[in-house]
Design a protein around this motif. Structure first.
Motif, PDB file in Angstrom:
ATOM      1  N   THR A   7       0.854  -1.189   0.000  1.00 37.11           N
ATOM      2  CA  THR A   7       0.000   0.000   0.000  1.00 37.11           C
ATOM      3  C   THR A   7       0.891   1.239   0.000  1.00 37.11           C
ATOM      4  O   THR A   7       2.050   1.179   0.399  1.00 37.11           O
ATOM      5  CB  THR A   7      -0.946   0.036   1.216  1.00 37.11           C
ATOM      6  OG1 THR A   7      -0.183   0.370   2.384  1.00 37.11           O
ATOM      7  CG2 THR A   7      -1.644  -1.308   1.428  1.00 37.11           C
TER       8      THR A   7
ATOM      9  N   GLN B 279       7.075   7.564  -1.543  1.00 40.51           N
ATOM     10  CA  GLN B 279       8.548   7.505  -1.627  1.00 40.51           C
ATOM     11  C   GLN B 279       9.109   6.192  -1.084  1.00 40.51           C
ATOM     12  O   GLN B 279      10.065   5.651  -1.661  1.00 40.51           O
ATOM     13  CB  GLN B 279       9.197   8.736  -1.001  1.00 40.51           C
ATOM     14  CG  GLN B 279       8.818   9.057   0.425  1.00 40.51           C
ATOM     15  CD  GLN B 279       9.935   9.827   1.137  1.00 40.51           C
ATOM     16  OE1 GLN B 279      10.966  10.121   0.569  1.00 40.51           O
ATOM     17  NE2 GLN B 279       9.709  10.120   2.418  1.00 40.51           N
TER      18      GLN B 279
ATOM     19  N   ASP C 113      -3.032   2.230  -3.915  1.00 42.71           N
ATOM     20  CA  ASP C 113      -2.870   3.628  -3.481  1.00 42.71           C
ATOM     21  C   ASP C 113      -4.241   4.290  -3.598  1.00 42.71           C
ATOM     22  O   ASP C 113      -5.239   3.619  -3.927  1.00 42.71           O
ATOM     23  CB  ASP C 113      -1.760   4.331  -4.297  1.00 42.71           C
ATOM     24  CG  ASP C 113      -1.056   5.404  -3.456  1.00 42.71           C
ATOM     25  OD1 ASP C 113      -1.740   6.358  -3.038  1.00 42.71           O
ATOM     26  OD2 ASP C 113       0.154   5.268  -3.203  1.00 42.71           O
TER      27      ASP C 113
ATOM     28  N   ALA D  46      -3.635   9.145  -6.854  1.00 44.27           N
ATOM     29  CA  ALA D  46      -2.255   8.675  -7.108  1.00 44.27           C
ATOM     30  C   ALA D  46      -2.187   7.654  -8.243  1.00 44.27           C
ATOM     31  O   ALA D  46      -1.109   7.123  -8.536  1.00 44.27           O
ATOM     32  CB  ALA D  46      -1.673   8.080  -5.820  1.00 44.27           C
TER      33      ALA D  46
ATOM     34  N   ALA E  62       0.286   5.862   4.167  1.00 39.93           N
ATOM     35  CA  ALA E  62      -0.156   6.687   5.285  1.00 39.93           C
ATOM     36  C   ALA E  62       0.602   7.990   5.171  1.00 39.93           C
ATOM     37  O   ALA E  62       1.621   8.054   4.496  1.00 39.93           O
ATOM     38  CB  ALA E  62       0.166   6.023   6.615  1.00 39.93           C
TER      39      ALA E  62
ATOM     40  N   ARG F  75       5.108  12.158   8.999  1.00 37.41           N
ATOM     41  CA  ARG F  75       5.124  13.359   9.846  1.00 37.41           C
ATOM     42  C   ARG F  75       6.077  14.398   9.265  1.00 37.41           C
ATOM     43  O   ARG F  75       6.966  14.091   8.475  1.00 37.41           O
ATOM     44  CB  ARG F  75       5.531  13.011  11.276  1.00 37.41           C
ATOM     45  CG  ARG F  75       6.952  12.532  11.434  1.00 37.41           C
ATOM     46  CD  ARG F  75       7.312  12.381  12.911  1.00 37.41           C
ATOM     47  NE  ARG F  75       8.525  11.587  13.068  1.00 37.41           N
ATOM     48  CZ  ARG F  75       9.299  11.626  14.136  1.00 37.41           C
ATOM     49  NH1 ARG F  75       8.975  12.406  15.157  1.00 37.41           N
ATOM     50  NH2 ARG F  75      10.382  10.876  14.220  1.00 37.41           N
TER      51      ARG F  75
ATOM     52  N   ASN G 205      -4.177   8.920  10.208  1.00 36.27           N
ATOM     53  CA  ASN G 205      -3.893   7.632   9.571  1.00 36.27           C
ATOM     54  C   ASN G 205      -4.699   6.442  10.081  1.00 36.27           C
ATOM     55  O   ASN G 205      -4.822   5.436   9.370  1.00 36.27           O
ATOM     56  CB  ASN G 205      -2.398   7.299   9.719  1.00 36.27           C
ATOM     57  CG  ASN G 205      -1.521   8.213   8.870  1.00 36.27           C
ATOM     58  OD1 ASN G 205      -1.999   8.816   7.914  1.00 36.27           O
ATOM     59  ND2 ASN G 205      -0.258   8.320   9.227  1.00 36.27           N
TER      60      ASN G 205
ATOM     61  N   ILE H  60      -7.364   4.536   7.983  1.00 33.05           N
ATOM     62  CA  ILE H  60      -6.860   3.759   6.838  1.00 33.05           C
ATOM     63  C   ILE H  60      -6.731   2.288   7.235  1.00 33.05           C
ATOM     64  O   ILE H  60      -7.059   1.381   6.467  1.00 33.05           O
ATOM     65  CB  ILE H  60      -5.456   4.287   6.406  1.00 33.05           C
ATOM     66  CG1 ILE H  60      -5.542   5.719   5.894  1.00 33.05           C
ATOM     67  CG2 ILE H  60      -4.810   3.357   5.379  1.00 33.05           C
ATOM     68  CD1 ILE H  60      -4.167   6.366   5.612  1.00 33.05           C
TER      69      ILE H  60
ATOM     70  N   GLN I 152      -8.414  -1.251   5.908  1.00 29.89           N
ATOM     71  CA  GLN I 152      -7.548  -2.282   5.309  1.00 29.89           C
ATOM     72  C   GLN I 152      -7.593  -3.585   6.108  1.00 29.89           C
ATOM     73  O   GLN I 152      -7.514  -4.676   5.525  1.00 29.89           O
ATOM     74  CB  GLN I 152      -6.119  -1.744   5.156  1.00 29.89           C
ATOM     75  CG  GLN I 152      -6.114  -0.596   4.124  1.00 29.89           C
ATOM     76  CD  GLN I 152      -4.748  -0.020   3.822  1.00 29.89           C
ATOM     77  OE1 GLN I 152      -3.754  -0.396   4.435  1.00 29.89           O
ATOM     78  NE2 GLN I 152      -4.690   0.906   2.886  1.00 29.89           N
TER      79      GLN I 152
ATOM     80  N   ALA J 133       3.326   3.083  13.632  1.00 26.83           N
ATOM     81  CA  ALA J 133       3.258   1.731  13.072  1.00 26.83           C
ATOM     82  C   ALA J 133       2.670   0.700  14.039  1.00 26.83           C
ATOM     83  O   ALA J 133       1.853  -0.137  13.636  1.00 26.83           O
ATOM     84  CB  ALA J 133       4.654   1.304  12.616  1.00 26.83           C
TER      85      ALA J 133
ATOM     86  N   SER K  69      10.795  12.313   5.370  1.00 28.53           N
ATOM     87  CA  SER K  69      11.155  11.215   6.271  1.00 28.53           C
ATOM     88  C   SER K  69      11.925  10.134   5.516  1.00 28.53           C
ATOM     89  O   SER K  69      11.921  10.071   4.285  1.00 28.53           O
ATOM     90  CB  SER K  69       9.926  10.673   7.000  1.00 28.53           C
ATOM     91  OG  SER K  69       9.073  10.007   6.133  1.00 28.53           O
TER      92      SER K  69
HETATM   93  P1  NAD Z   1       4.585   9.286   1.058  1.00 28.79           P
HETATM   94  O1  NAD Z   1       3.691  10.433   1.387  1.00 28.79           O
HETATM   95  O2  NAD Z   1       5.707   9.495   0.096  1.00 28.79           O
HETATM   96  O3  NAD Z   1       3.718   8.083   0.475  1.00 28.79           O
HETATM   97  C1  NAD Z   1       2.563   7.658   1.109  1.00 28.79           C
HETATM   98  C2  NAD Z   1       1.684   7.032   0.037  1.00 28.79           C
HETATM   99  O4  NAD Z   1       0.562   6.471   0.686  1.00 28.79           O
HETATM  100  C3  NAD Z   1       1.167   8.064  -0.987  1.00 28.79           C
HETATM  101  O5  NAD Z   1       1.347   7.572  -2.297  1.00 28.79           O
HETATM  102  C4  NAD Z   1      -0.317   8.153  -0.635  1.00 28.79           C
HETATM  103  O6  NAD Z   1      -1.132   8.455  -1.741  1.00 28.79           O
HETATM  104  C5  NAD Z   1      -0.566   6.746  -0.102  1.00 28.79           C
HETATM  105  N1  NAD Z   1      -1.788   6.588   0.679  1.00 28.79           N
HETATM  106  C6  NAD Z   1      -2.387   7.469   1.500  1.00 28.79           C
HETATM  107  N2  NAD Z   1      -3.521   6.952   1.983  1.00 28.79           N
HETATM  108  C7  NAD Z   1      -3.647   5.722   1.470  1.00 28.79           C
HETATM  109  C8  NAD Z   1      -4.632   4.707   1.564  1.00 28.79           C
HETATM  110  N3  NAD Z   1      -5.732   4.865   2.314  1.00 28.79           N
HETATM  111  N4  NAD Z   1      -4.436   3.565   0.883  1.00 28.79           N
HETATM  112  C9  NAD Z   1      -3.346   3.379   0.117  1.00 28.79           C
HETATM  113  N5  NAD Z   1      -2.393   4.318  -0.032  1.00 28.79           N
HETATM  114  C10 NAD Z   1      -2.549   5.463   0.634  1.00 28.79           C
HETATM  115  O7  NAD Z   1       5.103   8.710   2.461  1.00 28.79           O
HETATM  116  P2  NAD Z   1       6.321   7.728   2.735  1.00 28.79           P
HETATM  117  O8  NAD Z   1       7.549   8.532   2.954  1.00 28.79           O
HETATM  118  O9  NAD Z   1       6.336   6.663   1.720  1.00 28.79           O
HETATM  119  O10 NAD Z   1       5.907   7.166   4.168  1.00 28.79           O
HETATM  120  C11 NAD Z   1       4.772   6.338   4.336  1.00 28.79           C
HETATM  121  C12 NAD Z   1       4.545   6.063   5.821  1.00 28.79           C
HETATM  122  O11 NAD Z   1       5.633   5.291   6.359  1.00 28.79           O
HETATM  123  C13 NAD Z   1       4.455   7.307   6.701  1.00 28.79           C
HETATM  124  O12 NAD Z   1       3.413   7.125   7.662  1.00 28.79           O
HETATM  125  C14 NAD Z   1       5.799   7.330   7.406  1.00 28.79           C
HETATM  126  O13 NAD Z   1       5.750   8.026   8.639  1.00 28.79           O
HETATM  127  C15 NAD Z   1       6.019   5.858   7.604  1.00 28.79           C
HETATM  128  N6  NAD Z   1       7.400   5.424   7.925  1.00 28.79           N
HETATM  129  C16 NAD Z   1       7.543   4.433   8.850  1.00 28.79           C
HETATM  130  C17 NAD Z   1       8.806   3.972   9.177  1.00 28.79           C
HETATM  131  C18 NAD Z   1       8.981   2.889  10.218  1.00 28.79           C
HETATM  132  O14 NAD Z   1      10.141   2.620  10.605  1.00 28.79           O
HETATM  133  N7  NAD Z   1       7.938   2.238  10.705  1.00 28.79           N
HETATM  134  C19 NAD Z   1       9.920   4.511   8.533  1.00 28.79           C
HETATM  135  C20 NAD Z   1       9.744   5.511   7.578  1.00 28.79           C
HETATM  136  C21 NAD Z   1       8.459   5.981   7.281  1.00 28.79           C
END
Ligand code: NAD
Ligand code: LMR
Length: 326
Positions: free
Chosen positions: A10, A15, A42, A46, A89, A92, A105, A108, A112, A133, A236
């Motif tokens: 998802t 990124q 997504d 998107a 999601a 931050r 978040n 979502i 899912q 998470a 991030s």
């Molecule tokens: P991003 O904004 O680049 O990408 C997020 C993607 O999720 C986007 O394409 C968006 O359209 C999509 N999205 C939003 N809502 C959705 C839904 N309901 N269903 C499907 N897709 C959906 O963000 P990112 O940098 O890829 O980060 C994603 C998440 O991962 C963030 O919450 C970030 O904080 C988290 N993260 C967690 C860790 C960890 O160690 N657990 C590490 C880094 C980032």
């Protein structure tokens, strides 16, 4: 060659997704004898960007990539899925804590979780990456009551890998010299990276460093690493997060190396006195596609206090989303 498995990602247009998908398709996650069908989920706006990602995946001509499904419908996205990486999601920004994302978040993950319950393989293995998470993993798990709670995990591997590198650099050792690292609790600033059970070149790590460095440098550096990256990069962590997700799933599916263990946010069975049912990070060994919590580690008062503080935060996060926990 094995039969293909279905892997749902998802946030596939985001990124982390961009750093993750090509490695999954190359075999880095499930092995170079395991074909995969990628389900890329997504949101509707998107879909154009996701189509671009699909074209690039096609253009790699990956021998293991047996199909690609792009969708904005969770029911399609999770259909028959064997593995799911829940990345989608909001991330931050500067000055926020990860739990500040709960409101944005959490919903979502209830949607899912229900889609997983209704459509995925009964053996699906789920990794939640989207923040916060651990609590998002709890929401997903509780909305999928027909699936074993042990199949829902949260990503602590980035913290685990960060901790390994910090101690290796301090002792001027290669990361390969570091074993049995443990990060306890929540993927947040309360997490507790514990050097009491880790070894570097066979020597107990906590005995190889000054207590002051351990408390005032090591622990805060690992706890605050995500914020430091956001400050430096203006976004991030992505590639290191994707790498950690690959590490987590690969070890879960294919097993942890002999003599070592990893940190995983898993369903607490009450081990080490941690409240049952929380998704809490424990030291885990994996074998045969299953994980087990490493038992019998001696916990001193210093560690106990920190393990309880991060448990307390998870309890508060759980209570804050009570309306999403059937
Ligand atoms: P991003 O904004 O680049 O990408 C997020 C993607 O999720 C986007 O394409 C968006 O359209 C999509 N999205 C939003 N809502 C959705 C839904 N309901 N269903 C499907 N897709 C959906 O963000 P990112 O940098 O890829 O980060 C994603 C998440 O991962 C963030 O919450 C970030 O904080 C988290 N993260 C967690 C860790 C960890 O160690 N657990 C590490 C880094 C980032
Ligand atoms: C990280 O640890 O890098 C991610 O969880 C992103 C963040 O918000 O810190």
């Amino acid at each position: 060659m094995k039969a293909p498995v279905r892997v749902t990602v998802t946030g596939a247009a985001g990124q982390i997704g961009y750093a993750l998908l090509f490695r999954i398709a190359s075999g880095a996650m499930l092995g170079d004898d395991q074909p995969v069908i990628l389900h890329l989920l997504d949101i509707t706006p998107a879909m154009d960007a996701l189509e671009g990602v699909r074209m690039e995946l096609d253009d790699c001509a990956f021998p293991l990539l047996a199909g690609i499904v792009c969708t904005d419908d969770p029911n399609v996205g999770f259909k028959d899925a064997d593995y799911a990486l829940l990345v989608g999601a909001r991330p931050r920004g500067p000055g926020m804590e990860r739990k500040d994302l709960l409101e944005a978040n959490a919903a979502i993950f209830s949607v899912q979780g229900k889609a997983i319950n209704d459509h995925a393989s009964r053996d699906i293995r789920v990794l939640v990456v989207g923040n916060p998470a651990n609590t998002n993993a709890l929401i997903t798990q509780r909305n999928a009551p027909d699936i074993d709670p042990r199949n829902f995990t949260a990503m602590m591997r980035l913290d685990h890998n960060r901790a390994k590198t910090q101690i290796a650099q301090k002792l001027d050792a290669p990361v390969t010299a570091v074993s049995t690292m443990t990060v306890w609790g929540n993927h947040s600033a309360t997490q507790y990276p514990d050097l009491h059970h880790s070894t570097v070149n066979g020597k107990v790590a906590v005995d190889a460093v000054e207590q002051q460095w351990y408390e005032d440098e090591f622990i805060p550096t690992v706890q605050q690493r995500g914020a430091a990256i956001i400050k430096a990069r203006g976004a991030s962590s992505a590639a290191s997060a994707a790498n950690a997700a690959i590490d987590h799933m690969r070890d879960w599916a294919l097993g942890t190396p002999e003599g070592d263990w990893v940190s995983m946010g898993v369903y607490s069975d009450g081990s080490y006195g941690i409240a049952e049912g929380l998704i809490y990070s424990f030291p885990c060994r994996c074998s045969g596609g299953d994980w087990s919590i490493v038992q019998g580690l001696e916990i001193n008062d210093f560690s106990r206090g920190r393990m309880q503080a991060t448990e307390q935060e998870l309890t508060e996060e759980r209570d804050a989303v009570a309306d999403l926990l059937p």
